[in-house]
Design a protein around this motif. Sequence first.
Motif, PDB file in Angstrom:
ATOM      1  N   GLU A   1      -8.389   4.425  14.970  1.00  0.00           N
ATOM      2  CA  GLU A   1      -9.111   5.669  15.184  1.00  0.00           C
ATOM      3  C   GLU A   1      -8.740   6.684  14.112  1.00  0.00           C
ATOM      4  N   GLU A   2      -7.504   6.581  13.630  1.00  0.00           N
ATOM      5  CA  GLU A   2      -6.942   7.578  12.719  1.00  0.00           C
ATOM      6  C   GLU A   2      -7.769   7.689  11.445  1.00  0.00           C
ATOM      7  N   ARG A   3      -8.021   8.940  11.001  1.00  0.00           N
ATOM      8  CA  ARG A   3      -8.854   9.151   9.819  1.00  0.00           C
ATOM      9  C   ARG A   3      -8.036   9.442   8.565  1.00  0.00           C
ATOM     10  N   ALA A   4      -6.915  10.132   8.707  1.00  0.00           N
ATOM     11  CA  ALA A   4      -6.181  10.579   7.519  1.00  0.00           C
ATOM     12  C   ALA A   4      -4.849   9.834   7.348  1.00  0.00           C
ATOM     13  N   ALA A   5      -4.003   9.875   8.363  1.00  0.00           N
ATOM     14  CA  ALA A   5      -2.687   9.250   8.255  1.00  0.00           C
ATOM     15  C   ALA A   5      -2.814   7.726   8.308  1.00  0.00           C
ATOM     16  N   ILE A   6      -1.758   7.021   7.903  1.00  0.00           N
ATOM     17  CA  ILE A   6      -1.731   5.572   8.052  1.00  0.00           C
ATOM     18  C   ILE A   6      -0.589   5.211   8.990  1.00  0.00           C
ATOM     19  N   SER A   7      -0.689   4.050   9.639  1.00  0.00           N
ATOM     20  CA  SER A   7       0.339   3.636  10.592  1.00  0.00           C
ATOM     21  C   SER A   7       1.622   3.285   9.853  1.00  0.00           C
ATOM     22  N   ARG A   8       2.723   3.218  10.598  1.00  0.00           N
ATOM     23  CA  ARG A   8       3.995   2.836   9.989  1.00  0.00           C
ATOM     24  C   ARG A   8       3.903   1.412   9.445  1.00  0.00           C
ATOM     25  N   ALA A   9       3.209   0.537  10.183  1.00  0.00           N
ATOM     26  CA  ALA A   9       3.068  -0.852   9.722  1.00  0.00           C
ATOM     27  C   ALA A   9       2.332  -0.909   8.384  1.00  0.00           C
ATOM     28  N   ALA A  10       1.284  -0.079   8.238  1.00  0.00           N
ATOM     29  CA  ALA A  10       0.532  -0.068   6.969  1.00  0.00           C
ATOM     30  C   ALA A  10       1.411   0.438   5.833  1.00  0.00           C
ATOM     31  N   ALA A  11       2.261   1.426   6.137  1.00  0.00           N
ATOM     32  CA  ALA A  11       3.159   1.962   5.106  1.00  0.00           C
ATOM     33  C   ALA A  11       4.171   0.903   4.677  1.00  0.00           C
ATOM     34  N   ILE A  12       4.688   0.144   5.643  1.00  0.00           N
ATOM     35  CA  ILE A  12       5.642  -0.931   5.314  1.00  0.00           C
ATOM     36  C   ILE A  12       4.943  -2.007   4.478  1.00  0.00           C
ATOM     37  N   TYR A  13       3.706  -2.338   4.857  1.00  0.00           N
ATOM     38  CA  TYR A  13       2.900  -3.309   4.100  1.00  0.00           C
ATOM     39  C   TYR A  13       2.769  -2.871   2.636  1.00  0.00           C
ATOM     40  N   ALA A  14       2.498  -1.564   2.432  1.00  0.00           N
ATOM     41  CA  ALA A  14       2.338  -1.046   1.059  1.00  0.00           C
ATOM     42  C   ALA A  14       3.635  -1.188   0.273  1.00  0.00           C
ATOM     43  N   VAL A  15       4.774  -0.888   0.917  1.00  0.00           N
ATOM     44  CA  VAL A  15       6.064  -0.946   0.214  1.00  0.00           C
ATOM     45  C   VAL A  15       6.427  -2.399  -0.097  1.00  0.00           C
ATOM     46  N   VAL A  16       6.283  -3.280   0.897  1.00  0.00           N
ATOM     47  CA  VAL A  16       6.675  -4.682   0.706  1.00  0.00           C
ATOM     48  C   VAL A  16       5.766  -5.364  -0.310  1.00  0.00           C
ATOM     49  N   GLY A  17       4.469  -4.988  -0.323  1.00  0.00           N
ATOM     50  CA  GLY A  17       3.529  -5.583  -1.270  1.00  0.00           C
ATOM     51  C   GLY A  17       3.903  -5.324  -2.714  1.00  0.00           C
ATOM     52  N   ALA A  18       4.698  -4.289  -2.959  1.00  0.00           N
ATOM     53  CA  ALA A  18       5.093  -3.950  -4.335  1.00  0.00           C
ATOM     54  C   ALA A  18       5.920  -5.049  -4.982  1.00  0.00           C
ATOM     55  N   ILE A  19       6.475  -5.970  -4.202  1.00  0.00           N
ATOM     56  CA  ILE A  19       7.255  -7.079  -4.760  1.00  0.00           C
ATOM     57  C   ILE A  19       6.384  -7.918  -5.703  1.00  0.00           C
ATOM     58  N   ASN A  20       5.065  -7.890  -5.470  1.00  0.00           N
ATOM     59  CA  ASN A  20       4.157  -8.676  -6.318  1.00  0.00           C
ATOM     60  C   ASN A  20       4.045  -8.104  -7.739  1.00  0.00           C
ATOM     61  N   ILE A  21       4.321  -6.806  -7.903  1.00  0.00           N
ATOM     62  CA  ILE A  21       4.099  -6.174  -9.215  1.00  0.00           C
ATOM     63  C   ILE A  21       5.051  -6.722 -10.291  1.00  0.00           C
ATOM     64  N   PRO A  22       6.380  -6.751 -10.036  1.00  0.00           N
ATOM     65  CA  PRO A  22       7.233  -7.394 -11.054  1.00  0.00           C
ATOM     66  C   PRO A  22       6.934  -8.879 -11.228  1.00  0.00           C
ATOM     67  N   ILE A  23       6.428  -9.534 -10.195  1.00  0.00           N
ATOM     68  CA  ILE A  23       6.074 -10.954 -10.335  1.00  0.00           C
ATOM     69  C   ILE A  23       4.898 -11.100 -11.301  1.00  0.00           C
ATOM     70  N   ILE A  24       3.871 -10.239 -11.154  1.00  0.00           N
ATOM     71  CA  ILE A  24       2.738 -10.277 -12.097  1.00  0.00           C
ATOM     72  C   ILE A  24       3.253 -10.031 -13.515  1.00  0.00           C
ATOM     73  N   ASN A  25       4.085  -8.984 -13.632  1.00  0.00           N
ATOM     74  CA  ASN A  25       4.579  -8.600 -14.953  1.00  0.00           C
ATOM     75  C   ASN A  25       5.387  -9.707 -15.617  1.00  0.00           C
ATOM     76  N   ARG A  26       6.238 -10.386 -14.858  1.00  0.00           N
ATOM     77  CA  ARG A  26       7.130 -11.401 -15.418  1.00  0.00           C
ATOM     78  C   ARG A  26       6.539 -12.811 -15.409  1.00  0.00           C
ATOM     79  N   SER A  27       5.346 -12.980 -14.791  1.00  0.00           N
ATOM     80  CA  SER A  27       4.803 -14.329 -14.583  1.00  0.00           C
ATOM     81  C   SER A  27       4.667 -15.107 -15.878  1.00  0.00           C
ATOM     82  N   VAL A  28       4.361 -14.408 -16.976  1.00  0.00           N
ATOM     83  CA  VAL A  28       4.169 -15.117 -18.240  1.00  0.00           C
ATOM     84  C   VAL A  28       5.498 -15.434 -18.915  1.00  0.00           C
ATOM     85  N   VAL A  29       6.592 -14.884 -18.387  1.00  0.00           N
ATOM     86  CA  VAL A  29       7.907 -15.156 -18.958  1.00  0.00           C
ATOM     87  C   VAL A  29       8.621 -16.232 -18.123  1.00  0.00           C
TER      88      VAL A  29
END
Lengths: 239, 158
Positions: free
Chosen positions: A146-174
């Motif tokens: 229902e929420e229009r502006a805020a995000i749930s705590r679970a969504a915030a955790i998802y956003a933080v944990v998903g960041a693990i993929n960024i160094p993987i993308i960056n280093r994948s070619v190495v």
Amino acid sequence: MHRFANPTRFLSIARPLTPALLGIGLAAILWGCYAGLAIVPPEARQGDSARILYIHVPAAWLGMGGWMALAIAGLVQLVWRHPLAGVSARAIAVPGALFTAICLATGSIWGKPTWGTWWEWDGRMTSMLVLLFLYLGFIAFVNQGEERAAISRAAAIYAVVGAINIPIINRSVVWWNSLHQPASITTGGSAIEPELLWPLGFTVLGFSLLFGAFVLMRMRAILADAKVEARLRRLAAEG
Amino acid sequence: MICADAIPNVKPKQQRLILAVVALIAVIGAGLLATLALRDQAAYFFTPAEAKAATITPGEEVRLGGVVERGSIERQTDGLTIAFRLTDGTAVVPVRYTGIVPDLFAEGSGAVADGRFRADGTFVADRILAKHDERYMAPQMDHIPLNAGDTVVEGDAA
């Protein structure tokens, strides 16, 4: 509605900033693309197909940088519970997904004439595709309630944990043998000759400003949406 | 979740920050361990040295990647079959391929071959991809190591 006291201040900054970012961004993109297509010479081995880098590189940077911003917004939401954190996370997700998709599409279009294939499951391409799916998952996640502006705590955790993929993308070619070439521009310098490099500065800057303008526009729209919702609810309660 | 009053004299905001940082370190650690474990499985191809060390049975589908050794491309009389050598600096594998190669396939450049080893150690490829390196160069003659030119001349001569 004390929670929107702070967003009011934000809006007074965002309102004049949006057209400025949009205008300068579009001008830089147009000049960078014109230079990339018409001024610089074709690349020595790839010929004209190398020109796609002026779109592909900014798209890759904004797809990955967008998720880093999303993760920071998630962290701010979890720790400081700032009312704008959820709004900005929602606002970043769609342009982030868009630029990730542009990165994948332009890479594929370049891959066919250069490598001889549209798609291969190598580390760089696979991890970038995972980033697109992470974005789509996040968008679905924050739009289910229902929420229009805020995000749930679970969504915030998802956003933080998903960041693990960024160094993987960056280093994948190495880390892994991959079809995709290693980074051309590193802290040690650029393997793209200056003659071919300079329009990239314009398109990276231009698309970054455009991304900023998109995020501000979406944040304003989300805040307006939430305000309307709150007013309707109050009217309904007053009967 | 730690309650706000679990540790006295620490603000809930600071508790959440500490918790988030600890969780973040744990997640990064887990991610690093996972990618390190994937190191061999997630590789897109074997280099010639890795292929030799891995004792691949002839006929098994593998992907081999390396640099096309300079002066090694030979076009056969049928005009379609080429023989060349892929190297990673330590080991060399002779490769045969029948078909059309990508434009960027050239001596001294990277290439990836899908196929299988024959019993005699020759690799028979059924698909060739060209690898591009990170260098982007303007087309002046003094910049080019003339890879592309070499192969065109050879192809015409064969």
